[in-house]
Structures are given as C-alpha cells and as structure tokens.
Write a protein that holds these residues in place. Sequence first.
Motif, PDB file in Angstrom:
ATOM      1  N   GLN A 187     -23.271  41.971  14.957  1.00  0.00           N
ATOM      2  CA  GLN A 187     -22.762  40.615  15.068  1.00  0.00           C
ATOM      3  C   GLN A 187     -21.364  40.681  15.678  1.00  0.00           C
ATOM      4  O   GLN A 187     -20.644  41.668  15.517  1.00  0.00           O
ATOM      5  N   SER A 188     -21.006  39.631  16.374  1.00  0.00           N
ATOM      6  CA  SER A 188     -19.790  39.662  17.173  1.00  0.00           C
ATOM      7  C   SER A 188     -18.545  39.324  16.388  1.00  0.00           C
ATOM      8  O   SER A 188     -17.438  39.411  16.911  1.00  0.00           O
ATOM      9  N   VAL A 189     -18.701  38.904  15.136  1.00  0.00           N
ATOM     10  CA  VAL A 189     -17.547  38.530  14.323  1.00  0.00           C
ATOM     11  C   VAL A 189     -17.414  39.470  13.143  1.00  0.00           C
ATOM     12  O   VAL A 189     -18.226  40.380  12.953  1.00  0.00           O
ATOM     13  N   THR A 190     -16.395  39.273  12.348  1.00  0.00           N
ATOM     14  CA  THR A 190     -16.115  40.171  11.233  1.00  0.00           C
ATOM     15  C   THR A 190     -17.194  40.112  10.160  1.00  0.00           C
ATOM     16  O   THR A 190     -17.857  39.088   9.981  1.00  0.00           O
ATOM     17  N   ASP A 191     -17.361  41.219   9.454  1.00  0.00           N
ATOM     18  CA  ASP A 191     -18.267  41.225   8.299  1.00  0.00           C
ATOM     19  C   ASP A 191     -17.464  41.323   7.002  1.00  0.00           C
ATOM     20  O   ASP A 191     -17.999  41.643   5.947  1.00  0.00           O
ATOM     21  N   ARG A 192     -16.170  41.016   7.081  1.00  0.00           N
ATOM     22  CA  ARG A 192     -15.313  41.067   5.897  1.00  0.00           C
ATOM     23  C   ARG A 192     -15.288  39.739   5.145  1.00  0.00           C
ATOM     24  O   ARG A 192     -14.806  39.665   4.032  1.00  0.00           O
ATOM     25  N   TYR A 193     -15.818  38.688   5.767  1.00  0.00           N
ATOM     26  CA  TYR A 193     -15.819  37.365   5.133  1.00  0.00           C
ATOM     27  C   TYR A 193     -16.854  37.318   4.020  1.00  0.00           C
ATOM     28  O   TYR A 193     -18.009  37.707   4.204  1.00  0.00           O
ATOM     29  N   ASP A 194     -16.433  36.836   2.853  1.00  0.00           N
ATOM     30  CA  ASP A 194     -17.340  36.705   1.702  1.00  0.00           C
ATOM     31  C   ASP A 194     -18.026  38.020   1.340  1.00  0.00           C
ATOM     32  O   ASP A 194     -19.172  38.041   0.881  1.00  0.00           O
ATOM     33  N   ASP A 195     -17.345  39.137   1.561  1.00  0.00           N
ATOM     34  CA  ASP A 195     -17.886  40.462   1.202  1.00  0.00           C
ATOM     35  C   ASP A 195     -19.223  40.757   1.866  1.00  0.00           C
ATOM     36  O   ASP A 195     -20.087  41.429   1.294  1.00  0.00           O
ATOM     37  N   GLN A 196     -19.403  40.275   3.093  1.00  0.00           N
ATOM     38  CA  GLN A 196     -20.669  40.528   3.787  1.00  0.00           C
ATOM     39  C   GLN A 196     -20.890  42.024   4.014  1.00  0.00           C
ATOM     40  O   GLN A 196     -22.030  42.490   4.039  1.00  0.00           O
ATOM     41  N   SER A 197     -19.805  42.790   4.171  1.00  0.00           N
ATOM     42  CA  SER A 197     -19.942  44.227   4.400  1.00  0.00           C
ATOM     43  C   SER A 197     -20.625  44.925   3.231  1.00  0.00           C
ATOM     44  O   SER A 197     -21.193  46.008   3.383  1.00  0.00           O
ATOM     45  N   LYS A 198     -20.594  44.307   2.045  1.00  0.00           N
ATOM     46  CA  LYS A 198     -21.301  44.852   0.885  1.00  0.00           C
ATOM     47  C   LYS A 198     -22.737  44.336   0.825  1.00  0.00           C
ATOM     48  O   LYS A 198     -23.643  45.033   0.354  1.00  0.00           O
ATOM     49  N   LEU A 199     -22.939  43.094   1.294  1.00  0.00           N
ATOM     50  CA  LEU A 199     -24.272  42.489   1.226  1.00  0.00           C
ATOM     51  C   LEU A 199     -25.223  43.094   2.251  1.00  0.00           C
ATOM     52  O   LEU A 199     -26.389  43.378   1.941  1.00  0.00           O
ATOM     53  N   THR A 200     -24.761  43.301   3.479  1.00  0.00           N
ATOM     54  CA  THR A 200     -25.650  43.751   4.553  1.00  0.00           C
ATOM     55  C   THR A 200     -26.343  45.078   4.229  1.00  0.00           C
ATOM     56  O   THR A 200     -27.561  45.193   4.433  1.00  0.00           O
ATOM     57  N   PRO A 201     -25.643  46.101   3.715  1.00  0.00           N
ATOM     58  CA  PRO A 201     -26.367  47.338   3.334  1.00  0.00           C
ATOM     59  C   PRO A 201     -27.385  47.100   2.227  1.00  0.00           C
ATOM     60  O   PRO A 201     -28.434  47.748   2.207  1.00  0.00           O
ATOM     61  N   ALA A 202     -27.084  46.160   1.334  1.00  0.00           N
ATOM     62  CA  ALA A 202     -28.038  45.865   0.263  1.00  0.00           C
ATOM     63  C   ALA A 202     -29.311  45.241   0.808  1.00  0.00           C
ATOM     64  O   ALA A 202     -30.371  45.320   0.182  1.00  0.00           O
ATOM     65  N   LEU A 203     -29.231  44.617   1.998  1.00  0.00           N
ATOM     66  CA  LEU A 203     -30.408  44.044   2.639  1.00  0.00           C
ATOM     67  C   LEU A 203     -31.189  45.091   3.431  1.00  0.00           C
ATOM     68  O   LEU A 203     -32.244  44.779   3.988  1.00  0.00           O
ATOM     69  N   GLY A 204     -30.644  46.319   3.509  1.00  0.00           N
ATOM     70  CA  GLY A 204     -31.375  47.391   4.176  1.00  0.00           C
ATOM     71  C   GLY A 204     -30.802  47.844   5.494  1.00  0.00           C
ATOM     72  O   GLY A 204     -31.345  48.753   6.127  1.00  0.00           O
ATOM     73  N   PHE A 205     -29.708  47.245   5.941  1.00  0.00           N
ATOM     74  CA  PHE A 205     -29.085  47.634   7.204  1.00  0.00           C
ATOM     75  C   PHE A 205     -27.869  48.509   6.916  1.00  0.00           C
ATOM     76  O   PHE A 205     -26.869  48.046   6.375  1.00  0.00           O
ATOM     77  N   HIS A 206     -27.943  49.766   7.315  1.00  0.00           N
ATOM     78  CA  HIS A 206     -26.852  50.701   7.047  1.00  0.00           C
ATOM     79  C   HIS A 206     -26.088  51.074   8.319  1.00  0.00           C
ATOM     80  O   HIS A 206     -25.003  51.634   8.234  1.00  0.00           O
ATOM     81  N   ASP A 207     -26.646  50.802   9.469  1.00  0.00           N
ATOM     82  CA  ASP A 207     -25.962  51.015  10.746  1.00  0.00           C
ATOM     83  C   ASP A 207     -25.518  49.653  11.248  1.00  0.00           C
ATOM     84  O   ASP A 207     -26.330  48.855  11.725  1.00  0.00           O
ATOM     85  N   MET A 208     -24.222  49.368  11.128  1.00  0.00           N
ATOM     86  CA  MET A 208     -23.717  48.025  11.429  1.00  0.00           C
ATOM     87  C   MET A 208     -22.668  48.073  12.539  1.00  0.00           C
ATOM     88  O   MET A 208     -21.810  48.967  12.552  1.00  0.00           O
ATOM     89  N   LYS A 209     -22.748  47.124  13.457  1.00  0.00           N
ATOM     90  CA  LYS A 209     -21.768  46.984  14.532  1.00  0.00           C
ATOM     91  C   LYS A 209     -21.183  45.584  14.440  1.00  0.00           C
ATOM     92  O   LYS A 209     -21.888  44.593  14.630  1.00  0.00           O
ATOM     93  N   THR A 210     -19.901  45.482  14.146  1.00  0.00           N
ATOM     94  CA  THR A 210     -19.257  44.181  13.973  1.00  0.00           C
ATOM     95  C   THR A 210     -17.947  44.149  14.749  1.00  0.00           C
ATOM     96  O   THR A 210     -17.623  45.074  15.503  1.00  0.00           O
ATOM     97  N   LYS A 211     -17.194  43.069  14.571  1.00  0.00           N
ATOM     98  CA  LYS A 211     -15.949  42.881  15.316  1.00  0.00           C
ATOM     99  C   LYS A 211     -14.985  44.054  15.147  1.00  0.00           C
ATOM    100  O   LYS A 211     -14.226  44.371  16.070  1.00  0.00           O
ATOM    101  N   GLU A 212     -15.042  44.697  13.991  1.00  0.00           N
ATOM    102  CA  GLU A 212     -14.104  45.774  13.719  1.00  0.00           C
ATOM    103  C   GLU A 212     -14.229  46.942  14.702  1.00  0.00           C
ATOM    104  O   GLU A 212     -13.287  47.714  14.877  1.00  0.00           O
ATOM    105  N   ILE A 213     -15.402  47.087  15.338  1.00  0.00           N
ATOM    106  CA  ILE A 213     -15.567  48.140  16.343  1.00  0.00           C
ATOM    107  C   ILE A 213     -16.002  47.540  17.673  1.00  0.00           C
ATOM    108  O   ILE A 213     -16.692  48.165  18.451  1.00  0.00           O
ATOM    109  N   ILE A 214     -15.574  46.306  17.927  1.00  0.00           N
ATOM    110  CA  ILE A 214     -16.046  45.589  19.117  1.00  0.00           C
ATOM    111  C   ILE A 214     -15.648  46.287  20.404  1.00  0.00           C
ATOM    112  O   ILE A 214     -16.287  46.115  21.442  1.00  0.00           O
ATOM    113  N   GLY A 215     -14.603  47.109  20.361  1.00  0.00           N
ATOM    114  CA  GLY A 215     -14.191  47.826  21.563  1.00  0.00           C
ATOM    115  C   GLY A 215     -15.222  48.821  22.034  1.00  0.00           C
ATOM    116  O   GLY A 215     -15.203  49.245  23.186  1.00  0.00           O
TER     117      GLY A 215
END
Length: 290
Positions: A29-57
Amino acid sequence: MLNQQPDIASNASGTDNFTKWPWHSIYMQSVTDRYDDQSKLTPALGFHDMKTKEIIGRTHLTGTTHHPWGLPNKTYERILGSENRHNNDLNKYLNAVGFQDKWLTEIIDILEEKGVANETLFVMAGDHGLSLPNDGGITPYDNPHVGSFAVPIVLAHPQLPALEISAPVLSNQIGQSLIRPLIQEQDGIQDWQFTVMNTGGSWLAVRSAAKPQFRLVIPLVNDVEWRFSDLSTDPQELEPVVRFDLADLAVVIRKRYGEKVLHWLYDAAYVSNWWIEQNWKRYGFHPKDY
C-alpha cells in the motif's frame, strides 16, 4: 488460499512448471501502516511481506489518488467545465486516477519485460469508495453515502479471462467469491454483512447478501440519524429515508415500501444489535464507562 490447491507443489524447486509453484503473497500500500496499529494487524491476517510508505523509495507505489489529489508539478488537465469547488475537486480526482493508471501500467510492463508476468497475479483493491461525484464528499469520514462503500478491485494476469462477479460481498470475501458461489441465505438465515464506518464509534452500515438492494445505516451515538435506502430504485441515494428514531423510520418505511421491507428493517436492526454487543464483549468495551 491459493496454495491449498491439490496441484500446487510444496516449493518452487520441486518442478520446472511455474503454474505448479506456490504463490508468494505480498501486501502493498502506498501510505503508512502505522495508523491504528495496522502494522500489527496485517501480519495477523496472514501477510508477512509488506511494502508500505516507510520503504516507498524501494517500491513502485503512489498515494496520489488520496485527497488532496496532488500531481507532480501541480499540473492537471481540466476535464470538467465551469470552475467551482465541486468541479475542481472532480478535475483533480480524475487527473489523479489517470496518473495512477499510467503508474500501474508501468508496473505491469516491468513484469512483462522481466518475463515474469505469467508467474504473477496482480491484485489491487481499494480500502473504501468515494462519494465525490454524488454529494461532493472528499472523504468517507463520517459520510454514510453508499459511494463511500463501493470498493474497487483489479486482478491482472495475461491468461485471466474476462470475469464479472456480481455476488454482493465484503472485502474479506473477495477471494472466496472468485472460486465458489457464496450462500446468501440458508434455512431462513440471511448472510448479514456489516461495515464499521469511519469514525467507528458513530455509525454501522448493514446489508443482507440475500437482499443487497436494501441498506441500513445505524447510529451508535445519539446525535446522528438512522438511514435507509433502496438502491434498486435509488442507486445514487438521492432520497434516503433519514430519521433520528427507529420507530419514526419504521413508520415511513411501512408507508413507502410495505410490510416486507419493514420486516427486513426490523431483522437488520435486531441482528445489528447482536453484532454490536458481541463486538463490545470481544474488545472489552463497556458503554456505561464512557
């Protein structure tokens, strides 16, 4: 889910036939995953390889379709006519969507250039819709219009046939709806679908997959209204029935739509009350404490 098919190899080295290789899922996703602790929720949904705004470069991501729909060099084509706030917002939005479409084309072209297009299923889904063309809303925040709930999705693969999936589903049912028909009603029990609106403490939207044309928005606080619409006759929700009290809403529904729709209204309100109480228990929320 895709890796549970019986003809999928346990690892990519087990066969030279790439169609038998297991899928590697990446959440982007093109925006941050720090909002509402999404960075904790997404792995719980089964996605462990994540690309977000924090590594957008190091990724091909853009958040330009989010308000205020800014483009490089602040330039955009005027697609609509007269200058007013609504048209200006629509112009910026349509230009931003065009910019994103070109961006996605570049990504798909890269996959083809590298010879991995046949090995890659490209899936993109929105997190919400936007009612901008309908009521001028620039955000779904506290906006119960149905346009805020229509989520776009794109699936791209060179060998994917043209498909049209008309089943009424929630975002977490997208995968299921592509591989098997969903049961919309069984033994008199409907598949009720709930959407927590932003902000989550004010409204709850509910519909039934068996009767997706009916839509009820339920207030969770005292200063917002109940809202009912029949999308089969009013698809743009130009004239929703809005009342501050369920009893007042029921009077209008009985007069305008009849007893069958009234029964649906009461069923929707009843099952929503159950759903809300269950979630309060799940999260340890006690309304009297607030």
